[in-house]
Design a protein around this motif. Structure first.
Motif, PDB file in Angstrom:
ATOM      1  N   PHE A  60       4.745  21.058  -8.947  1.00 43.95           N
ATOM      2  CA  PHE A  60       5.043  19.532  -8.295  1.00 43.95           C
ATOM      3  C   PHE A  60       6.631  20.234  -7.741  1.00 43.95           C
ATOM      4  O   PHE A  60       6.880  19.130  -7.013  1.00 43.95           O
ATOM      5  CB  PHE A  60       4.648  18.565  -8.212  1.00 43.95           C
ATOM      6  CG  PHE A  60       4.023  17.384  -8.988  1.00 43.95           C
ATOM      7  CD1 PHE A  60       2.755  17.606  -7.855  1.00 43.95           C
ATOM      8  CD2 PHE A  60       2.731  18.031 -10.040  1.00 43.95           C
ATOM      9  CE1 PHE A  60       1.234  17.592  -8.073  1.00 43.95           C
ATOM     10  CE2 PHE A  60       1.378  17.706 -10.255  1.00 43.95           C
ATOM     11  CZ  PHE A  60       0.825  17.408  -9.075  1.00 43.95           C
ATOM     12  N   GLN A  61       7.027  21.566  -8.188  1.00 44.99           N
ATOM     13  CA  GLN A  61       8.577  21.597  -8.108  1.00 44.99           C
ATOM     14  C   GLN A  61       9.156  20.524  -8.217  1.00 44.99           C
ATOM     15  O   GLN A  61      10.472  20.073  -7.280  1.00 44.99           O
ATOM     16  CB  GLN A  61       8.337  22.198  -6.210  1.00 44.99           C
ATOM     17  CG  GLN A  61       7.778  23.608  -6.192  1.00 44.99           C
ATOM     18  CD  GLN A  61       7.756  24.129  -4.676  1.00 44.99           C
ATOM     19  OE1 GLN A  61       7.976  23.532  -3.536  1.00 44.99           O
ATOM     20  NE2 GLN A  61       7.758  24.749  -4.551  1.00 44.99           N
ATOM     21  N   VAL A  62       9.578  20.016  -9.662  1.00 46.07           N
ATOM     22  CA  VAL A  62       9.725  18.661  -9.777  1.00 46.07           C
ATOM     23  C   VAL A  62      11.209  19.141  -9.865  1.00 46.07           C
ATOM     24  O   VAL A  62      12.678  18.397 -10.370  1.00 46.07           O
ATOM     25  CB  VAL A  62       8.804  17.945 -10.801  1.00 46.07           C
ATOM     26  CG1 VAL A  62      10.376  16.811 -11.000  1.00 46.07           C
ATOM     27  CG2 VAL A  62       8.240  16.861  -9.269  1.00 46.07           C
ATOM     28  N   ILE A  63      11.417  20.791 -10.457  1.00 44.70           N
ATOM     29  CA  ILE A  63      12.260  21.062 -11.389  1.00 44.70           C
ATOM     30  C   ILE A  63      13.184  21.687 -10.272  1.00 44.70           C
ATOM     31  O   ILE A  63      12.702  22.870  -9.733  1.00 44.70           O
ATOM     32  CB  ILE A  63      12.384  21.685 -12.160  1.00 44.70           C
ATOM     33  CG1 ILE A  63      11.379  21.057 -13.761  1.00 44.70           C
ATOM     34  CG2 ILE A  63      13.365  22.505 -12.841  1.00 44.70           C
ATOM     35  CD1 ILE A  63      11.503  21.614 -14.652  1.00 44.70           C
ATOM     36  N   VAL A  64      14.875  21.690 -10.071  1.00 48.00           N
ATOM     37  CA  VAL A  64      15.027  22.514  -8.910  1.00 48.00           C
ATOM     38  C   VAL A  64      16.952  22.710  -9.052  1.00 48.00           C
ATOM     39  O   VAL A  64      17.498  21.839 -10.386  1.00 48.00           O
ATOM     40  CB  VAL A  64      15.673  21.033  -7.812  1.00 48.00           C
ATOM     41  CG1 VAL A  64      16.496  21.846  -6.162  1.00 48.00           C
ATOM     42  CG2 VAL A  64      14.364  20.965  -7.508  1.00 48.00           C
ATOM     43  N   ASN A  66      20.564  22.898  -9.101  1.00 47.58           N
ATOM     44  CA  ASN A  66      21.703  22.417  -8.047  1.00 47.58           C
ATOM     45  C   ASN A  66      21.826  23.604  -7.853  1.00 47.58           C
ATOM     46  O   ASN A  66      23.406  24.748  -8.927  1.00 47.58           O
ATOM     47  CB  ASN A  66      22.688  21.778  -8.445  1.00 47.58           C
ATOM     48  CG  ASN A  66      23.724  21.578  -6.988  1.00 47.58           C
ATOM     49  OD1 ASN A  66      24.186  22.270  -6.458  1.00 47.58           O
ATOM     50  ND2 ASN A  66      23.775  20.043  -6.886  1.00 47.58           N
ATOM     51  N   ARG A  73      17.589  20.628 -12.795  1.00 50.27           N
ATOM     52  CA  ARG A  73      17.562  19.092 -12.621  1.00 50.27           C
ATOM     53  C   ARG A  73      16.565  19.103 -12.389  1.00 50.27           C
ATOM     54  O   ARG A  73      15.538  19.017 -11.771  1.00 50.27           O
ATOM     55  CB  ARG A  73      18.144  18.310 -11.813  1.00 50.27           C
ATOM     56  CG  ARG A  73      19.741  18.170 -12.960  1.00 50.27           C
ATOM     57  CD  ARG A  73      20.510  17.123 -12.338  1.00 50.27           C
ATOM     58  NE  ARG A  73      19.397  15.545 -12.304  1.00 50.27           N
ATOM     59  CZ  ARG A  73      19.986  14.699 -12.272  1.00 50.27           C
ATOM     60  NH1 ARG A  73      21.028  14.394 -11.321  1.00 50.27           N
ATOM     61  NH2 ARG A  73      19.154  13.137 -12.758  1.00 50.27           N
ATOM     62  N   LYS A  74      15.762  18.053 -12.967  1.00 54.56           N
ATOM     63  CA  LYS A  74      14.301  17.106 -13.212  1.00 54.56           C
ATOM     64  C   LYS A  74      14.361  16.120 -12.705  1.00 54.56           C
ATOM     65  O   LYS A  74      15.017  15.178 -12.902  1.00 54.56           O
ATOM     66  CB  LYS A  74      13.144  17.696 -14.264  1.00 54.56           C
ATOM     67  CG  LYS A  74      11.741  16.949 -14.380  1.00 54.56           C
ATOM     68  CD  LYS A  74      11.206  17.401 -15.627  1.00 54.56           C
ATOM     69  CE  LYS A  74      10.992  16.231 -16.635  1.00 54.56           C
ATOM     70  NZ  LYS A  74      10.298  15.013 -15.836  1.00 54.56           N
ATOM     71  N   SER A  75      13.438  15.432 -11.365  1.00 55.02           N
ATOM     72  CA  SER A  75      13.959  14.067 -11.294  1.00 55.02           C
ATOM     73  C   SER A  75      11.870  13.919 -12.236  1.00 55.02           C
ATOM     74  O   SER A  75      10.757  13.959 -11.937  1.00 55.02           O
ATOM     75  CB  SER A  75      12.749  14.193  -9.581  1.00 55.02           C
ATOM     76  OG  SER A  75      12.127  12.976  -9.521  1.00 55.02           O
ATOM     77  N   HIS A  78       9.038  12.378  -9.718  1.00 53.80           N
ATOM     78  CA  HIS A  78       7.871  13.054  -9.737  1.00 53.80           C
ATOM     79  C   HIS A  78       6.902  13.720 -10.769  1.00 53.80           C
ATOM     80  O   HIS A  78       6.316  14.373 -10.545  1.00 53.80           O
ATOM     81  CB  HIS A  78       8.092  13.573  -8.648  1.00 53.80           C
ATOM     82  CG  HIS A  78       9.293  12.918  -7.734  1.00 53.80           C
ATOM     83  ND1 HIS A  78      10.595  12.878  -6.529  1.00 53.80           N
ATOM     84  CD2 HIS A  78       8.625  13.101  -6.168  1.00 53.80           C
ATOM     85  CE1 HIS A  78      10.349  12.904  -5.808  1.00 53.80           C
ATOM     86  NE2 HIS A  78       9.420  12.469  -5.483  1.00 53.80           N
TER      87      HIS A  78
END
Ligand code: SF4
Ligand code: SF4
Ligand code: SF4
Lengths: 155, 569
Positions: A60-64, A66, A73-75, A78
């Protein structure tokens, strides 16, 4: 870009870093002690990789990552708790145990202007939050050693 | 699927007030603090603090967990069931009216501040009962025995040290203090660190000289070391005999003596864990004797310092066993009181009033009164490095009461000064050694091969503050040779049977412990029960020493012990 660096020669294995992380997140710590080589027990934390495999694996591409701060970071909002990130991490630092149906990933304590809790609490200063991710300069005659869980010098 | 976008949030916490105090969990005197956001408490690290620069050990990091813990007791319990404060008060007053003064016993333990102990001494006097005892029987309380002529170490002594002697696992007792020691060790390549311990701990890995003694014989090695540093220390110190008893080489002690001589500034630090040392007062004094011989200050690392009461705990046990105690008021840490396996005498007491911060597990018979945590009240006392003041980190939990209000039920309780320290002269330590040699001789006569698979079980102080409070501690450290002897491998299972309890453990094969010795953590109830209470013949103190157990290989999975916070608070 600041990173957490461990000076193994100062780590006494007290697990205060783990306790600080755990007392904040009330569950699994995101920095945990693991066996290095066959014998040494040292804290293992998220490296905040430049090309994070956990992020690549997340369906779900929740880890992005920066690009400005370098923080991966992970949301939590989501996250569906599929554990793909835990399986993909080459360092095994995302605990496979879910908490409140979510995987637990180090945020580098970005909610905190003072920096990571694990670093701030480390009693011996073995953990450092620094721009420079190389080992600190050696003092003359003083080497940095990796110690086994029962104290033997390994390297 | 589109990438989720969200901002990195550095929450503005400028307006969030952090409360600042001195951590009450041990005598290191770290400055600690919590932030409260209206819902939960979070730790705050004050980097300007002199002693700890904001650093905390795992226990110190648990302060916020204690404040918010789901197992906090917030209602009085009568035989395990909820009751009200007014019923509790009425019951205590009835019981008090029923018993004669000599049938009432008061015991205080860890968690009671110095002023509260003074009030308990005043109360006992007012009530006219001689039965006032200290129930803090962990070996570390024997640091109260102080050798005349030895100075207390200060922070500056550690920072400027060139020669350090660490007896026992100082680093795990006070991780925050270890930072200065490591800095001193690394400051100059000529600086020297000597460690004396029966177990190869992580701390031992930092030592230039690690003197590994037979478990329980540390004082002999220390006395020999003191005699080697200061020749002519006292007649009657037989170095060769002590070296043999400790199972070390004389040359190694001579080398250590050369490192620790009076010319080198430094310090001697000592730590004692439950289940790790025999004759704790002798252990404490022998370390101080080395300090005196080497002209160094001394620091005994411990969680609390409590004066002994007019009555010895051993004598109180005897009175309880005889049935002459009808009402017992136990306040502070519940070990060993709540351990039916270790203190069966408590069952003979008719009425029991105990105080606790957490819901006792297993439940305690009689009345248990919920008190405010140490973090929720102001107090003053001493740390290793000087006087400290503690202010409350949070408001008292609803339903709990301050200790003083409970005391009022019993009487006026005016403060009565009480000396915490028991002074001893050097000649007494040498005499103690002679008696300890005799005790060691009679132990040796007790043939270890009589019981099959018999080993000596030691206690280990593990990091706590994890999984709420501590790890399940279901692992036993086993030497390679012993593992082969009892035919278990790493991650196999062993049943450990002691005279008081038995428990299954997962095996961790390691060279940290010598052959014939196994080691378990002593934070959880199930493990502490394996160590029977012993009377130290040298001083009459009750203590928890290494204990012989038999072990047996098993196939099943051990049952995790769960959390038992009352063990250490
Ligand atoms: S930086 Fe924060 S979240 Fe990451 S391991 Fe350290 S304490 Fe835990
Ligand atoms: S807090 Fe520091 S010294 Fe303790 S285990 Fe973690 S890195 Fe090591
Ligand atoms: S070392 Fe002692 S005073 Fe410091 S944080 Fe730990 S328990 Fe508290």
């Amino acid at each position: 870009m600041k990173r957490i660096v461990l000076r193994p020669d100062y780590c006494i294995g007290c697990r205060s870093c783990e306790a600080a992380c755990r007392s904040r997140f009330k569950g699994e710590a995101r920095i945990r002690h693991g066996e290095v080589t066959t014998d040494a027990l040292l804290p293992q934390g998220c490296r905040h990789c430049e090309e994070p495999l956990c992020a690549a694996a997340c369906p779900f591409q929740v880890i992005v990552r920066n690009p400005d701060t370098g923080v991966v970071r992970k949301s939590d909002f989501h996250c569906v708790g599929c554990r793909s990130c835990a399986l993909a991490c080459p360092f095994g630092v995302i605990p496979p145990a879910l908490m409140r149906h979510m995987s637990q990933k180090c945020t580098l304590c970005s909610d905190r202007p003072e920096g990571p809790r694990c670093v701030q609490t480390c009693p011996t200063g073995a953990l450092q939050f620094t721009e420079d991710d190389r080992m600190p300069e050696k003092k003359a005659g003083v080497g940095f050693a990796v110690r086994s869980i029962h104290g033997r010098r390994l390297a | 699927m589109a990438k989720v976008e969200w901002p990195d949030r550095a929450e503005s916490r400028a307006e969030m007030n952090a409360t600042r105090t001195t951590c009450p969990f041990c005598l290191n005197g770290c400055t600690s603090g919590v932030e409260f956001n209206g819902v939960v408490h979070q730790m705050h690290y004050f980097t300007d603090a002199e002693v700890n620069k904001g650093r905390l050990c795992p226990r110190g990091n648990s302060a916020n967990i204690v404040l918010d813990h789901r197992d906090r007791l917030c209602r009085p319990l009568l035989d395990g069931r909820d009751t009200t404060w007014s019923e509790a008060e009425a019951l205590v007053r009835t019981w008090l009216a029923e018993v004669k003064p000599e049938e009432l016993a008061v015991v205080y333990s860890r968690g009671r501040a110095a002023d509260e102990v003074r009030r308990l001494h005043g109360l006992a006097e007012e009530l006219g009962t001689p039965n006032l005892a200290c129930g803090h029987i962990e070996p570390e309380n024997c640091f109260n025995y102080r050798l005349e002529g030895v100075r207390d170490a200060g922070l500056a002594d550690i920072e400027s040290a060139t020669a350090m002697l660490l007896v026992g696992d100082v680093f795990s007792t006070s991780p925050v203090a270890s930072w200065r020691m490591l800095d001193a060790r690394y400051k100059d390549r000529k600086n020297r660190m000597v460690v004396v311990d029966s177990v190869r701990t992580r701390q031992a890995g930092f030592a230039h000289s690690f003197v590994q003694v037979r478990p329980g014989t540390e004082p002999f090695a220390l006395l020999a070391l003191a005699a080697l540093i200061e020749s002519g220390l006292a007649p009657g110190v037989d170095v060769d005999r002590y070296v043999e008893l400790a199972g070390v080489k004389r040359q190694q002690l001579e080398a250590a003596a050369a490192m620790l001589g009076p010319a080198m500034p430094g310090f001697v630090a000592s730590a004692m864990h439950t289940g790790r040392v025999r004759h704790p007062a002798f252990h404490s004094l022998a370390g101080q004797l080395v300090a005196r011989a080497g002209v160094k200050p001394f620091v005994g690392f411990r969680e609390t310092e409590l004066p002994s009461g007019p009555m010895r705990f051993a004598d109180l046990r005897r009175k309880m066993a005889e049935g002459s105690i009808k009402l017992l008021f136990w306040t502070g840490g519940l070990f060993p009181f709540s351990y039916a396996e270790l203190l069966p005498e408590a069952a003979k007491v008719e009425h029991i009033v105990a105080t606790s911060i957490f819901r006792p597990e297993p439940p305690v018979r009689g009345l248990v009164l919920p008190l405010t945590a140490e973090l929720e009240r102001a107090s003053a006392g001493r740390s290793y490095w000087g006087e400290v003041e503690r202010s409350p980190l949070a408001a008292p939990l609803s339903g709990t009461r301050q200790f003083g209000r409970v005391l009022e039920w019993f009487g006026r309780a005016a403060e009565k000064p009480e000396a915490a320290v028991r002074p001893v002269g050097a000649a007494d330590v040498v005499a103690m050694a002679a008696r300890a040699v005799d005790a060691a001789r009679s132990e040796a006569a007790d043939d270890p091969d009589r019981v099959p698979n018999r080993v000596l079980l030691l206690g280990e102080k593990k990091a706590i503050g994890l999984r709420g409070f501590h790890d399940p501690e279901d692992e036993v450290s086993v030497n390679r040779a012993d593992a082969e002897r009892v035919e278990v491998s790493n991650h196999g299972y062993l049943m450990v049977k002691s005279p008081t309890a038995e428990r299954e453990f997962r095996v961790r094969v390691t060279d940290a412990v010598p052959a014939g010795v196994m080691m378990v953590g002593t934070n959880v109830h199930a493990n502490r029960c394996l160590f029977p209470l012993e009377k130290d013949e040298l001083t009459g103190e009750v203590t928890v020493a290494p204990t012989p157990v038999s072990v047996e290989k098993t196939e099943s999975m051990p049952v995790a012990s769960g959390e038992n916070p009352s063990v250490w608070v």
